[in-house]
Design a protein around this motif. Structure first.
Motif, PDB file in Angstrom:
ATOM      1  N   VAL A 165     -44.464  32.253 -46.926  1.00  0.00           N
ATOM      2  CA  VAL A 165     -44.708  31.765 -45.565  1.00  0.00           C
ATOM      3  C   VAL A 165     -44.351  32.833 -44.532  1.00  0.00           C
ATOM      4  O   VAL A 165     -45.089  33.051 -43.553  1.00  0.00           O
ATOM      5  CB  VAL A 165     -43.908  30.472 -45.314  1.00  0.00           C
ATOM      6  CG1 VAL A 165     -44.013  30.042 -43.854  1.00  0.00           C
ATOM      7  CG2 VAL A 165     -44.400  29.362 -46.230  1.00  0.00           C
ATOM      8  N   ALA A 166     -43.223  33.526 -44.723  1.00  0.00           N
ATOM      9  CA  ALA A 166     -42.804  34.552 -43.761  1.00  0.00           C
ATOM     10  C   ALA A 166     -43.804  35.697 -43.710  1.00  0.00           C
ATOM     11  O   ALA A 166     -44.128  36.207 -42.625  1.00  0.00           O
ATOM     12  CB  ALA A 166     -41.418  35.072 -44.127  1.00  0.00           C
ATOM     13  N   ALA A 167     -44.293  36.131 -44.861  1.00  0.00           N
ATOM     14  CA  ALA A 167     -45.261  37.223 -44.890  1.00  0.00           C
ATOM     15  C   ALA A 167     -46.571  36.809 -44.221  1.00  0.00           C
ATOM     16  O   ALA A 167     -47.172  37.583 -43.474  1.00  0.00           O
ATOM     17  CB  ALA A 167     -45.513  37.663 -46.335  1.00  0.00           C
ATOM     18  N   TRP A 168     -47.013  35.586 -44.475  1.00  0.00           N
ATOM     19  CA  TRP A 168     -48.245  35.104 -43.845  1.00  0.00           C
ATOM     20  C   TRP A 168     -48.105  35.022 -42.319  1.00  0.00           C
ATOM     21  O   TRP A 168     -49.006  35.440 -41.583  1.00  0.00           O
ATOM     22  CB  TRP A 168     -48.610  33.734 -44.406  1.00  0.00           C
ATOM     23  CG  TRP A 168     -49.738  33.063 -43.685  1.00  0.00           C
ATOM     24  CD1 TRP A 168     -49.648  32.078 -42.756  1.00  0.00           C
ATOM     25  CD2 TRP A 168     -51.127  33.354 -43.827  1.00  0.00           C
ATOM     26  NE1 TRP A 168     -50.889  31.718 -42.308  1.00  0.00           N
ATOM     27  CE2 TRP A 168     -51.832  32.491 -42.948  1.00  0.00           C
ATOM     28  CE3 TRP A 168     -51.855  34.244 -44.611  1.00  0.00           C
ATOM     29  CZ2 TRP A 168     -53.214  32.505 -42.837  1.00  0.00           C
ATOM     30  CZ3 TRP A 168     -53.245  34.250 -44.492  1.00  0.00           C
ATOM     31  CH2 TRP A 168     -53.895  33.394 -43.622  1.00  0.00           C
ATOM     32  N   ARG A 169     -46.975  34.514 -41.883  1.00  0.00           N
ATOM     33  CA  ARG A 169     -46.779  34.389 -40.427  1.00  0.00           C
ATOM     34  C   ARG A 169     -46.719  35.756 -39.748  1.00  0.00           C
ATOM     35  O   ARG A 169     -47.343  35.968 -38.709  1.00  0.00           O
ATOM     36  CB  ARG A 169     -45.480  33.618 -40.163  1.00  0.00           C
ATOM     37  CG  ARG A 169     -45.200  33.393 -38.701  1.00  0.00           C
ATOM     38  CD  ARG A 169     -43.961  32.550 -38.515  1.00  0.00           C
ATOM     39  NE  ARG A 169     -43.676  32.308 -37.111  1.00  0.00           N
ATOM     40  CZ  ARG A 169     -42.635  31.628 -36.671  1.00  0.00           C
ATOM     41  NH1 ARG A 169     -41.801  31.083 -37.545  1.00  0.00           N
ATOM     42  NH2 ARG A 169     -42.443  31.456 -35.377  1.00  0.00           N
ATOM     43  N   ARG A 170     -46.000  36.693 -40.330  1.00  0.00           N
ATOM     44  CA  ARG A 170     -45.893  38.012 -39.719  1.00  0.00           C
ATOM     45  C   ARG A 170     -47.235  38.753 -39.768  1.00  0.00           C
ATOM     46  O   ARG A 170     -47.593  39.488 -38.841  1.00  0.00           O
ATOM     47  CB  ARG A 170     -44.813  38.823 -40.437  1.00  0.00           C
ATOM     48  CG  ARG A 170     -44.442  40.108 -39.711  1.00  0.00           C
ATOM     49  CD  ARG A 170     -44.054  39.855 -38.253  1.00  0.00           C
ATOM     50  NE  ARG A 170     -43.127  38.767 -38.092  1.00  0.00           N
ATOM     51  CZ  ARG A 170     -41.823  38.907 -38.177  1.00  0.00           C
ATOM     52  NH1 ARG A 170     -41.298  40.077 -38.432  1.00  0.00           N
ATOM     53  NH2 ARG A 170     -41.033  37.857 -37.989  1.00  0.00           N
ATOM     54  N   MET A 171     -47.985  38.546 -40.828  1.00  0.00           N
ATOM     55  CA  MET A 171     -49.304  39.163 -40.929  1.00  0.00           C
ATOM     56  C   MET A 171     -50.230  38.656 -39.830  1.00  0.00           C
ATOM     57  O   MET A 171     -50.956  39.433 -39.198  1.00  0.00           O
ATOM     58  CB  MET A 171     -49.901  38.873 -42.305  1.00  0.00           C
ATOM     59  CG  MET A 171     -51.264  39.509 -42.541  1.00  0.00           C
ATOM     60  SD  MET A 171     -51.851  39.259 -44.237  1.00  0.00           S
ATOM     61  CE  MET A 171     -51.954  37.457 -44.284  1.00  0.00           C
ATOM     62  N   ARG A 172     -50.189  37.369 -39.558  1.00  0.00           N
ATOM     63  CA  ARG A 172     -51.029  36.808 -38.502  1.00  0.00           C
ATOM     64  C   ARG A 172     -50.607  37.298 -37.122  1.00  0.00           C
ATOM     65  O   ARG A 172     -51.443  37.544 -36.253  1.00  0.00           O
ATOM     66  CB  ARG A 172     -50.953  35.276 -38.556  1.00  0.00           C
ATOM     67  CG  ARG A 172     -51.508  34.670 -39.828  1.00  0.00           C
ATOM     68  CD  ARG A 172     -52.990  34.955 -39.962  1.00  0.00           C
ATOM     69  NE  ARG A 172     -53.734  34.343 -38.869  1.00  0.00           N
ATOM     70  CZ  ARG A 172     -55.006  34.631 -38.581  1.00  0.00           C
ATOM     71  NH1 ARG A 172     -55.642  35.545 -39.293  1.00  0.00           N
ATOM     72  NH2 ARG A 172     -55.614  34.029 -37.590  1.00  0.00           N
ATOM     73  N   GLU A 173     -49.299  37.451 -36.911  1.00  0.00           N
ATOM     74  CA  GLU A 173     -48.819  37.956 -35.620  1.00  0.00           C
ATOM     75  C   GLU A 173     -49.323  39.366 -35.363  1.00  0.00           C
ATOM     76  O   GLU A 173     -49.759  39.701 -34.259  1.00  0.00           O
ATOM     77  CB  GLU A 173     -47.287  37.927 -35.593  1.00  0.00           C
ATOM     78  CG  GLU A 173     -46.689  36.526 -35.500  1.00  0.00           C
ATOM     79  CD  GLU A 173     -45.175  36.559 -35.523  1.00  0.00           C
ATOM     80  OE1 GLU A 173     -44.613  37.660 -35.722  1.00  0.00           O
ATOM     81  OE2 GLU A 173     -44.550  35.494 -35.370  1.00  0.00           O
ATOM     82  N   LEU A 174     -49.240  40.216 -36.375  1.00  0.00           N
ATOM     83  CA  LEU A 174     -49.698  41.593 -36.224  1.00  0.00           C
ATOM     84  C   LEU A 174     -51.202  41.654 -36.021  1.00  0.00           C
ATOM     85  O   LEU A 174     -51.701  42.467 -35.233  1.00  0.00           O
ATOM     86  CB  LEU A 174     -49.283  42.429 -37.443  1.00  0.00           C
ATOM     87  CG  LEU A 174     -47.789  42.667 -37.604  1.00  0.00           C
ATOM     88  CD1 LEU A 174     -47.496  43.391 -38.911  1.00  0.00           C
ATOM     89  CD2 LEU A 174     -47.225  43.463 -36.431  1.00  0.00           C
ATOM     90  N   GLN A 175     -51.941  40.821 -36.706  1.00  0.00           N
ATOM     91  CA  GLN A 175     -53.387  40.813 -36.555  1.00  0.00           C
ATOM     92  C   GLN A 175     -53.794  40.351 -35.170  1.00  0.00           C
ATOM     93  O   GLN A 175     -54.723  40.902 -34.574  1.00  0.00           O
ATOM     94  CB  GLN A 175     -54.019  39.912 -37.627  1.00  0.00           C
ATOM     95  CG  GLN A 175     -53.958  40.495 -39.028  1.00  0.00           C
ATOM     96  CD  GLN A 175     -54.493  39.539 -40.068  1.00  0.00           C
ATOM     97  OE1 GLN A 175     -54.671  38.344 -39.822  1.00  0.00           O
ATOM     98  NE2 GLN A 175     -54.752  40.049 -41.269  1.00  0.00           N
ATOM     99  N   ARG A 176     -53.093  39.345 -34.630  1.00  0.00           N
ATOM    100  CA  ARG A 176     -53.406  38.899 -33.266  1.00  0.00           C
ATOM    101  C   ARG A 176     -53.074  39.972 -32.244  1.00  0.00           C
ATOM    102  O   ARG A 176     -53.730  40.058 -31.202  1.00  0.00           O
ATOM    103  CB  ARG A 176     -52.635  37.613 -32.954  1.00  0.00           C
ATOM    104  CG  ARG A 176     -53.248  36.369 -33.575  1.00  0.00           C
ATOM    105  CD  ARG A 176     -52.666  35.113 -32.947  1.00  0.00           C
ATOM    106  NE  ARG A 176     -51.243  34.999 -33.205  1.00  0.00           N
ATOM    107  CZ  ARG A 176     -50.718  34.330 -34.216  1.00  0.00           C
ATOM    108  NH1 ARG A 176     -51.525  33.720 -35.086  1.00  0.00           N
ATOM    109  NH2 ARG A 176     -49.421  34.244 -34.391  1.00  0.00           N
TER     110      ARG A 176
END
Length: 221
Positions: free
Chosen positions: A54-65
């Motif tokens: 979950v943490a990796a998915w959330r941080r990945m989405r933040e960087l992509q945005r």
């Protein structure tokens, strides 16, 4: 009516997520227990894997945005996903949980260090703050740099308008009789005080008239 149908759909999604999470959690626990992790340690493994996922998915989405590369969080997301999928597949009858390979025991025993390292990197990889917008016109030297020029020309035009115009003749700007009488009285006072002929400009100033009336005042002194 549409609002009620939407709430039923959301509830179904949540139920599906709870069921899938519970099954994955159980499979991870069983695999960890079969690999020699007993007691609370076997329960900690599924928590560690799911949290990293979950943490990796959330941080990945933040960087992509934010428009930044997300290769690091994506790598840890794939690692956690592989651990979760591997546990689910291994407990589906393809692996004898009573006699697990030594290599699997080594992987399970080394997972806490891997998860700790990945979680630490994710915690220190924050999404960058959005850049402040700068006016493009100022950077390109367009409107913001062109504005002062019209402003200066406006000031010059205003100054030209406020400047005293050339004196006009007395015939074009006649003085009323009362003003002529007052001008003569002031001129007499100046002659009596200084012994010299009165200065038309001084008389005009004492009368409160504009500079254009100096010639008119002089014509009557």
């Amino acid at each position: 009516m549409p609002k009620r149908a939407r709430s039923v759909r959301v509830d179904a999604v949540l139920v599906q997520a709870v069921i899938a999470g519970s099954l994955s959690f159980s499979h991870l626990h069983d695999l960890a227990a079969a690999a020699g992790q007993s007691g609370w340690k076997a329960w900690a493994y599924p928590v560690s894997v799911d949290l990293l996922l979950v943490a990796a998915w959330r941080r990945m989405r933040e960087l992509q945005r934010a428009g930044q590369p997300a290769s690091g969080p994506r790598l840890w997301f794939l690692i956690a996903l592989a651990a979760s999928l591997g546990a689910n597949v291994a407990t589906a009858g393809l692996l004898d949980l009573n006699d697990v390979p030594a290599s699997l025991s080594v992987v399970v025993a080394g997972w806490p260090a891997v998860a700790f390292f990945g979680g630490t990197l994710l915690a220190h990889t924050s999404a960058p703050a959005p850049e402040e917008e700068t006016p493009t016109q100022s950077l390109n030297g367009s409107d913001d740099q062109k504005d002062p020029l019209p402003a200066l020309s406006t000031v010059e035009e205003t100054t030209d308008v406020a400047a005293p115009p050339a004196p006009v003749s007395a015939s074009t700007v006649p003085l009323p009789p009362a003003l002529i009488e007052q001008a003569l009285r002031l001129a007499a006072e100046q002659r009596a005080a200084t012994g010299r002929p009165a200065d038309p400009d001084s008389v005009r100033l004492r009368l409160g008239l504009p500079p254009s009336m100096t010639a008119s005042v002089a014509a009557h002194l």
